[in-house]
Design a protein around this motif. Structure first.
Motif, short mmCIF file in Angstrom:
data_model
loop_
_atom_site.label_atom_id
_atom_site.label_comp_id
_atom_site.label_asym_id
_atom_site.label_seq_id
_atom_site.Cartn_x
_atom_site.Cartn_y
_atom_site.Cartn_z
N TYR A 172 -35.44 3.66 -32.05
CA TYR A 172 -35.17 2.31 -31.55
C TYR A 172 -34.09 2.28 -30.48
N ARG A 173 -33.25 3.30 -30.43
CA ARG A 173 -32.12 3.29 -29.50
C ARG A 173 -32.56 3.30 -28.03
N ALA A 174 -33.76 3.76 -27.76
CA ALA A 174 -34.22 3.82 -26.37
C ALA A 174 -34.30 2.43 -25.74
N ARG A 175 -34.80 1.44 -26.51
CA ARG A 175 -34.95 0.09 -25.97
C ARG A 175 -34.21 -0.96 -26.79
N ASN A 176 -33.66 -0.55 -27.93
CA ASN A 176 -33.05 -1.47 -28.90
C ASN A 176 -34.09 -2.47 -29.44
N ILE A 177 -35.34 -2.00 -29.50
CA ILE A 177 -36.46 -2.82 -29.99
C ILE A 177 -37.28 -1.99 -30.97
N ILE A 178 -37.72 -2.63 -32.06
CA ILE A 178 -38.62 -2.03 -33.05
C ILE A 178 -39.83 -2.94 -33.18
N ALA A 179 -41.02 -2.36 -33.22
CA ALA A 179 -42.24 -3.16 -33.33
C ALA A 179 -42.78 -3.18 -34.75
N ASN A 180 -43.32 -4.34 -35.12
CA ASN A 180 -44.00 -4.53 -36.39
C ASN A 180 -45.50 -4.42 -36.12
N PRO A 181 -46.28 -3.72 -36.93
CA PRO A 181 -47.70 -3.55 -36.64
C PRO A 181 -48.52 -4.80 -36.91
N ASN A 182 -49.76 -4.75 -36.49
CA ASN A 182 -50.72 -5.80 -36.81
C ASN A 182 -50.86 -5.91 -38.33
N CYS A 183 -51.10 -7.13 -38.80
CA CYS A 183 -51.13 -7.37 -40.25
C CYS A 183 -52.18 -6.52 -40.97
N SER A 184 -53.36 -6.37 -40.38
CA SER A 184 -54.41 -5.59 -41.03
C SER A 184 -54.08 -4.09 -41.02
N THR A 185 -53.37 -3.64 -40.00
CA THR A 185 -52.95 -2.24 -39.93
C THR A 185 -51.90 -1.93 -40.99
N ILE A 215 -36.51 -6.85 -33.82
CA ILE A 215 -37.67 -6.45 -34.62
C ILE A 215 -38.76 -7.44 -34.27
N ASP A 216 -39.79 -6.97 -33.57
CA ASP A 216 -40.76 -7.86 -32.95
C ASP A 216 -42.09 -7.83 -33.68
N ASN A 217 -42.58 -9.03 -34.06
CA ASN A 217 -43.86 -9.14 -34.75
C ASN A 217 -45.05 -9.25 -33.81
N SER A 218 -44.82 -9.44 -32.54
CA SER A 218 -45.95 -9.58 -31.61
C SER A 218 -46.55 -8.21 -31.29
N SER A 219 -47.63 -8.23 -30.53
CA SER A 219 -48.30 -6.98 -30.15
C SER A 219 -47.70 -6.36 -28.89
N LEU A 220 -46.73 -7.03 -28.27
CA LEU A 220 -46.26 -6.67 -26.94
C LEU A 220 -45.77 -5.23 -26.83
N TYR A 221 -44.96 -4.79 -27.79
CA TYR A 221 -44.30 -3.49 -27.66
C TYR A 221 -44.90 -2.40 -28.56
N ARG A 222 -45.96 -2.71 -29.29
CA ARG A 222 -46.44 -1.77 -30.31
C ARG A 222 -46.82 -0.42 -29.75
N MET A 223 -47.43 -0.40 -28.60
CA MET A 223 -47.89 0.88 -28.06
C MET A 223 -46.96 1.43 -26.97
N ASP A 224 -45.80 0.82 -26.81
CA ASP A 224 -44.78 1.33 -25.90
C ASP A 224 -44.23 2.64 -26.48
N PRO A 225 -44.30 3.75 -25.74
CA PRO A 225 -43.84 5.03 -26.30
C PRO A 225 -42.35 5.05 -26.61
N ASP A 226 -41.58 4.13 -26.01
CA ASP A 226 -40.13 4.08 -26.27
C ASP A 226 -39.76 3.10 -27.37
#
Length: 342
Positions: free
Chosen positions: A121-134, A94-105
């Motif tokens: 999440y199963r595609a990459r085994n990664i889930i993104a956390n959005p920007n704080c203001s979003t 579960i990633d808080n950075s912006s790195l994977y947010r717009m990754d379609p997978d």
């Protein structure tokens, strides 16, 4: 049986907050590892108010094999190096950075808004956390969008310095003190003085004149909520230590009154309505620090458009904007997918 949870960037503002919230919410963890860079290895940090202390481990040498969930709060460069390594070892990131947010997978999740999307999440085994203001914005928009369909949003943010990290908080404190005693207050973190000032600039400038922080709000809202929504943002840094505020103007396809919106929002998950039309009948950042809720005040109709509302939204950016949302994702993951805890 509970989970084995690793917190990456455990010594930073968000990492420490993740540890606090894991303890507060009694997340079903059998073991928690605090991970950070080599310079913090061996330091001891508190696991919330649980009375438990954790010895910080070196992320570079950490083996994620056999760990269930890794909550990353150490920035894009660290996530780029270590998130794929953790995911490949079978540890869901579960990633808080912006790195994977717009990754379609990679699903971009706010549990109150698009919980069903977590299955991706199963595609990459990664889930993104959005920007704080979003994050706080979409919590406020979702129930109104369901009721009357949002066409367009205009938002101006009032973002606290904690969004920049410890360095931003230190700069505000030091500049404020230096101004009172007559010392130099040259900016280092921000391009202009932040103490007793506001700076209409968060992130890097893009070719169209907007900033990366504003761009994130646009594209992340579309991904999380609805790609048809038009949104424009002006992101402003203000001399507040913790909590982001937002002035939000919304245009709907269908009619909705302020009273209807107030009633809808009172029933919405993650929302607390404080809206009395009197001095002090609204929430400011000071009252929202340390709280879980996204607070909504100043709900009123906008007569300049056919179906318009304006509102004021305040939330603790270190909590709902980052740490709390990440832990809520972990809870959702456990309930719906990992299903390991008793």
């Amino acid at each position: 049986m509970g989970y084995r949870v690793a917190v990456v960037g455990a010594t930073g503002n968000v990492g420490r907050e993740i540890l606090n919230i894991l303890a507060e919410r009694q997340f079903p963890a059998d073991e928690v590892a605090a991970l950070a860079s080599a310079r913090s290895t061996g330091d001891v940090i508190d696991f919330g108010d649980s009375g438990t202390e954790l010895k910080v481990k070196n992320l570079e040498h950490f083996d994620f094999e056999g760990w269930d969930i890794a909550l990353f709060a150490a920035g894009s460069e660290v996530s780029k190096l270590h998130a794929p390594r953790a995911a490949a070892a079978g540890c869901t990131v579960i990633d808080n950075s912006s790195l994977y947010r717009m990754d379609p997978d990679v699903p971009l999740i706010v549990p109150e808004v698009n919980a069903e999307a977590i299955a991706g999440y199963r595609a990459r085994n990664i889930i993104a956390n959005p920007n704080c203001s979003t994050a706080q914005l979409v919590v406020a928009l979702k129930p109104l969008h369901d009721a009357a369909t949002i066409k367009r949003v205009v938002v101006a943010t009032y973002q606290s310095v904690s969004g920049t990290g410890k360095a931003g908080m230190d700069e505000l404190f030091e500049q404020s003190r230096n101004i009172f005693v007559g010392d130099s207050n040259e900016p280092k973190v921000y391009p202009k003085q932040i103490a007793f000032n506001v700076i209409p600039h968060a992130g890097d400038f893009l070719d169209d004149g907007s900033t990366t922080e504003e761009w994130k709000m646009v594209v992340e809202t579309k991904k999380i909520l609805d790609p048809r929504i038009k949104l424009t943002a002006t992101c402003v840094r203000v001399p507040v230590f913790v909590c982001h505020s937002e002035a939000v103007n919304i245009e709907f396809e269908n009619e909705i009154t302020a009273d209807e919106a107030r009633a809808i929002l009172r029933e919405a998950p993650g929302v607390m309505v404080v809206d009395k039309r009197e001095p002090g009948g609204y929430v400011t950042p000071v009252e929202a620090v340390g709280e879980y809720a996204t607070y909504i005040s100043r709900i009123r109709e906008d007569s300049t458009v056919e179906n318009g509302l304006s509102l004021w939204v305040v939330s603790d950016n270190l909590r709902k904007g980052a740490a709390l949302n990440a832990v809520q994702i972990a809870e959702l993951l456990g309930r719906k997918h990992l299903q390991k805890a008793a």
